[in-house]
Design a protein around this motif. Structure first.
Motif, PDB file in Angstrom:
ATOM      1  N   ASP A  15       0.807  -1.221   0.000  1.00 30.02           N
ATOM      2  CA  ASP A  15       0.000   0.000   0.000  1.00 30.02           C
ATOM      3  C   ASP A  15       0.842   1.275   0.000  1.00 30.02           C
ATOM      4  OD1 ASP A  15       0.936  -0.640   2.585  1.00 30.02           O
ATOM      5  OD2 ASP A  15      -0.646   0.538   3.523  1.00 30.02           O
ATOM      6  N   LYS A  16       2.149   1.147  -0.084  1.00 29.32           N
ATOM      7  CA  LYS A  16       3.046   2.297   0.026  1.00 29.32           C
ATOM      8  C   LYS A  16       3.643   2.678  -1.333  1.00 29.32           C
ATOM      9  CE  LYS A  16       4.115   1.471   4.859  1.00 29.32           C
ATOM     10  NZ  LYS A  16       2.743   1.140   5.068  1.00 29.32           N
ATOM     11  N   SER A  17       4.228   3.863  -1.388  1.00 27.75           N
ATOM     12  CA  SER A  17       5.002   4.285  -2.545  1.00 27.75           C
ATOM     13  C   SER A  17       6.416   3.740  -2.388  1.00 27.75           C
ATOM     14  CB  SER A  17       5.046   5.811  -2.633  1.00 27.75           C
ATOM     15  OG  SER A  17       3.753   6.309  -2.874  1.00 27.75           O
ATOM     16  N   LEU A  18       7.058   3.450  -3.514  1.00 29.11           N
ATOM     17  CA  LEU A  18       8.385   2.836  -3.498  1.00 29.11           C
ATOM     18  C   LEU A  18       9.437   3.855  -3.934  1.00 29.11           C
ATOM     19  CD1 LEU A  18      10.103   0.291  -3.111  1.00 29.11           C
ATOM     20  CD2 LEU A  18       9.563  -0.324  -5.490  1.00 29.11           C
ATOM     21  N   LEU A  19      10.330   4.193  -3.004  1.00 29.93           N
ATOM     22  CA  LEU A  19      11.400   5.151  -3.257  1.00 29.93           C
ATOM     23  C   LEU A  19      12.746   4.456  -3.100  1.00 29.93           C
ATOM     24  CD1 LEU A  19       8.878   6.861  -2.183  1.00 29.93           C
ATOM     25  CD2 LEU A  19      10.558   8.597  -1.666  1.00 29.93           C
ATOM     26  N   ALA A  26      19.595  11.448  -1.335  1.00 26.96           N
ATOM     27  CA  ALA A  26      19.474  11.569  -2.793  1.00 26.96           C
ATOM     28  C   ALA A  26      18.621  10.404  -3.287  1.00 26.96           C
ATOM     29  CB  ALA A  26      20.843  11.555  -3.454  1.00 26.96           C
ATOM     30  N   PHE A  27      17.509  10.740  -3.922  1.00 25.88           N
ATOM     31  CA  PHE A  27      16.538   9.725  -4.313  1.00 25.88           C
ATOM     32  C   PHE A  27      16.415   9.640  -5.834  1.00 25.88           C
ATOM     33  CE2 PHE A  27      15.508  10.999  -0.064  1.00 25.88           C
ATOM     34  CZ  PHE A  27      15.124   9.828   0.555  1.00 25.88           C
ATOM     35  N   VAL A  28      16.204   8.408  -6.323  1.00 18.72           N
ATOM     36  CA  VAL A  28      15.852   8.206  -7.721  1.00 18.72           C
ATOM     37  C   VAL A  28      14.557   8.992  -7.940  1.00 18.72           C
ATOM     38  CG1 VAL A  28      15.137   6.475  -9.421  1.00 18.72           C
ATOM     39  CG2 VAL A  28      16.950   5.930  -7.769  1.00 18.72           C
ATOM     40  N   GLY A  29      14.468   9.701  -9.060  1.00 11.32           N
ATOM     41  CA  GLY A  29      13.300  10.540  -9.329  1.00 11.32           C
ATOM     42  C   GLY A  29      12.008   9.743  -9.411  1.00 11.32           C
ATOM     43  N   ALA A  30      10.897  10.419  -9.144  1.00 16.93           N
ATOM     44  CA  ALA A  30       9.578   9.777  -9.206  1.00 16.93           C
ATOM     45  C   ALA A  30       9.250   9.322 -10.626  1.00 16.93           C
ATOM     46  CB  ALA A  30       8.507  10.744  -8.701  1.00 16.93           C
ATOM     47  N   ASN A  31      10.001   9.799 -11.595  1.00 18.26           N
ATOM     48  CA  ASN A  31       9.796   9.413 -12.990  1.00 18.26           C
ATOM     49  C   ASN A  31      10.507   8.114 -13.367  1.00 18.26           C
ATOM     50  OD1 ASN A  31      12.252  10.882 -12.606  1.00 18.26           O
ATOM     51  ND2 ASN A  31      12.382  11.310 -14.795  1.00 18.26           N
ATOM     52  N   TYR A  32      10.921   7.328 -12.357  1.00 21.41           N
ATOM     53  CA  TYR A  32      11.666   6.100 -12.678  1.00 21.41           C
ATOM     54  C   TYR A  32      10.747   4.994 -13.196  1.00 21.41           C
ATOM     55  CZ  TYR A  32      10.304   3.498  -8.425  1.00 21.41           C
ATOM     56  OH  TYR A  32       9.604   2.820  -7.453  1.00 21.41           O
ATOM     57  N   HIS A  33      11.350   4.125 -13.962  1.00 17.91           N
ATOM     58  CA  HIS A  33      10.708   2.908 -14.458  1.00 17.91           C
ATOM     59  C   HIS A  33      11.641   1.742 -14.146  1.00 17.91           C
ATOM     60  CE1 HIS A  33       7.625   4.746 -17.219  1.00 17.91           C
ATOM     61  NE2 HIS A  33       8.405   5.795 -16.986  1.00 17.91           N
ATOM     62  N   ILE A  34      11.075   0.571 -13.987  1.00 21.89           N
ATOM     63  CA  ILE A  34      11.872  -0.660 -13.925  1.00 21.89           C
ATOM     64  C   ILE A  34      12.000  -1.111 -15.367  1.00 21.89           C
ATOM     65  CG2 ILE A  34      11.934  -3.068 -13.160  1.00 21.89           C
ATOM     66  CD1 ILE A  34      10.301  -2.157 -10.675  1.00 21.89           C
ATOM     67  N   THR A  57      20.382 -11.064  -8.805  1.00 22.30           N
ATOM     68  CA  THR A  57      19.229 -10.462  -9.459  1.00 22.30           C
ATOM     69  C   THR A  57      19.532  -8.978  -9.551  1.00 22.30           C
ATOM     70  OG1 THR A  57      17.701 -12.078  -8.488  1.00 22.30           O
ATOM     71  CG2 THR A  57      16.747  -9.999  -9.275  1.00 22.30           C
ATOM     72  N   ILE A  58      19.540  -8.444 -10.762  1.00 28.49           N
ATOM     73  CA  ILE A  58      19.842  -7.026 -10.955  1.00 28.49           C
ATOM     74  C   ILE A  58      18.621  -6.358 -11.573  1.00 28.49           C
ATOM     75  CG2 ILE A  58      21.371  -5.347 -12.044  1.00 28.49           C
ATOM     76  CD1 ILE A  58      23.520  -7.618 -12.049  1.00 28.49           C
ATOM     77  N   ILE A  59      18.085  -5.384 -10.861  1.00 28.50           N
ATOM     78  CA  ILE A  59      16.897  -4.662 -11.302  1.00 28.50           C
ATOM     79  C   ILE A  59      17.337  -3.270 -11.729  1.00 28.50           C
ATOM     80  CG2 ILE A  59      14.632  -3.786 -10.611  1.00 28.50           C
ATOM     81  CD1 ILE A  59      14.671  -6.073  -8.442  1.00 28.50           C
ATOM     82  N   GLN A  60      17.086  -2.944 -12.985  1.00 32.10           N
ATOM     83  CA  GLN A  60      17.529  -1.667 -13.532  1.00 32.10           C
ATOM     84  C   GLN A  60      16.439  -0.611 -13.362  1.00 32.10           C
ATOM     85  OE1 GLN A  60      17.905  -0.755 -17.937  1.00 32.10           O
ATOM     86  NE2 GLN A  60      20.046  -1.210 -17.389  1.00 32.10           N
ATOM     87  N   LEU A  61      16.862   0.554 -12.854  1.00 34.53           N
ATOM     88  CA  LEU A  61      15.972   1.703 -12.691  1.00 34.53           C
ATOM     89  C   LEU A  61      16.408   2.786 -13.673  1.00 34.53           C
ATOM     90  CD1 LEU A  61      15.996   1.882  -8.783  1.00 34.53           C
ATOM     91  CD2 LEU A  61      14.339   0.693 -10.247  1.00 34.53           C
ATOM     92  N   TYR A 102      21.595   1.685 -11.530  1.00 40.61           N
ATOM     93  CA  TYR A 102      21.043   3.026 -11.674  1.00 40.61           C
ATOM     94  C   TYR A 102      22.134   4.020 -12.062  1.00 40.61           C
ATOM     95  CZ  TYR A 102      19.095   7.543 -10.383  1.00 40.61           C
ATOM     96  OH  TYR A 102      18.681   8.847 -10.402  1.00 40.61           O
ATOM     97  N   SER A 103      21.724   5.062 -12.759  1.00 39.44           N
ATOM     98  CA  SER A 103      22.593   6.210 -13.030  1.00 39.44           C
ATOM     99  C   SER A 103      21.713   7.404 -13.348  1.00 39.44           C
ATOM    100  CB  SER A 103      23.537   5.928 -14.206  1.00 39.44           C
ATOM    101  OG  SER A 103      22.810   5.850 -15.415  1.00 39.44           O
ATOM    102  N   ASN A 104      22.317   8.583 -13.275  1.00 31.68           N
ATOM    103  CA  ASN A 104      21.668   9.802 -13.752  1.00 31.68           C
ATOM    104  C   ASN A 104      22.780  10.733 -14.228  1.00 31.68           C
ATOM    105  OD1 ASN A 104      22.685  11.259 -11.491  1.00 31.68           O
ATOM    106  ND2 ASN A 104      20.838  10.878 -10.305  1.00 31.68           N
ATOM    107  N   ALA A 105      22.466  11.986 -14.516  1.00 29.06           N
ATOM    108  CA  ALA A 105      23.452  12.912 -15.077  1.00 29.06           C
ATOM    109  C   ALA A 105      24.636  13.167 -14.145  1.00 29.06           C
ATOM    110  CB  ALA A 105      22.777  14.229 -15.434  1.00 29.06           C
TER     111      ALA A 105
END
Length: 164
Positions: A15-19, A26-34, A57-61, A102-105
């Motif tokens: 029932d929760k949001s996943l962050l 520093a959080f992965v943006g809310a615009n993330y996809h698996i 098991t590697i899950i890509q964000l 995960y990565s970002n700019a």
């Protein structure tokens, strides 16, 4: 964290949001996809000629550039549905270590292990951490183990203290 532990945690908090916290505060943006789930078999030889094998098991964000500014995070329920669908297509090794890629700019691509998780407000926060590379054959390669440096009170061990 093992894959089974991740699934158990997700099932308990649907029932929760996943962050994802990839660095302190520093959080992965809310615009993330698996975007990908990898079932990886590692078969290795280290520098001391030692062999080892394990599964991961590697899950890509991935943060979608089309959804920058999105405020609502993916729900645990949705993430679990994605992972369950993957598991029906290619079964998970539930004893495998789970990592998130995960990565970002400003953060280079890394495979991060799950260090901990926290429930805050209506959020399940998965705390990720970087595991540094290491020599697995230190003794054989002549690399001394790092010892913890213990500092003591200077007044106790000064030459004039009389304790030495």
């Amino acid at each position: 964290m093992k894959t089974q532990e991740l699934f158990n945690t997700l099932q308990a908090h649907q029932d929760k949001s996943l962050l994802f916290e990839y660095l302190p505060n520093a959080f992965v943006g809310a615009n993330y996809h698996i975007t990908e789930v990898k079932h990886v078999k590692i078969d290795s030889v280290d520098c001391g000629a030692g062999t080892d094998a394990w599964n991961e098991t590697i899950i890509q964000l991935w943060e979608s550039p089309k959804e920058i500014g999105k405020r609502e995070y993916m729900t645990v329920f949705k993430a679990l549905a994605i992972l369950n669908k993957v598991g029906r297509m290619k079964p998970f090794d539930m004893d495998a270590e789970v990592k998130f890629e995960y990565s970002n700019a400003t953060f280079n691509t890394a495979q991060l292990f799950v260090n901990d998780f926290e429930i805050r407000d209506n959020n399940l926060i998965v705390k990720l951490a970087i595991e540094k590379t290491d020599c697995k054959a230190k003794e054989l390669c002549g690399i001394p183990e790092e010892k913890e440096v213990v500092t003591s009170d200077a007044s106790c061990c000064s030459p004039s203290s009389g304790c030495c």
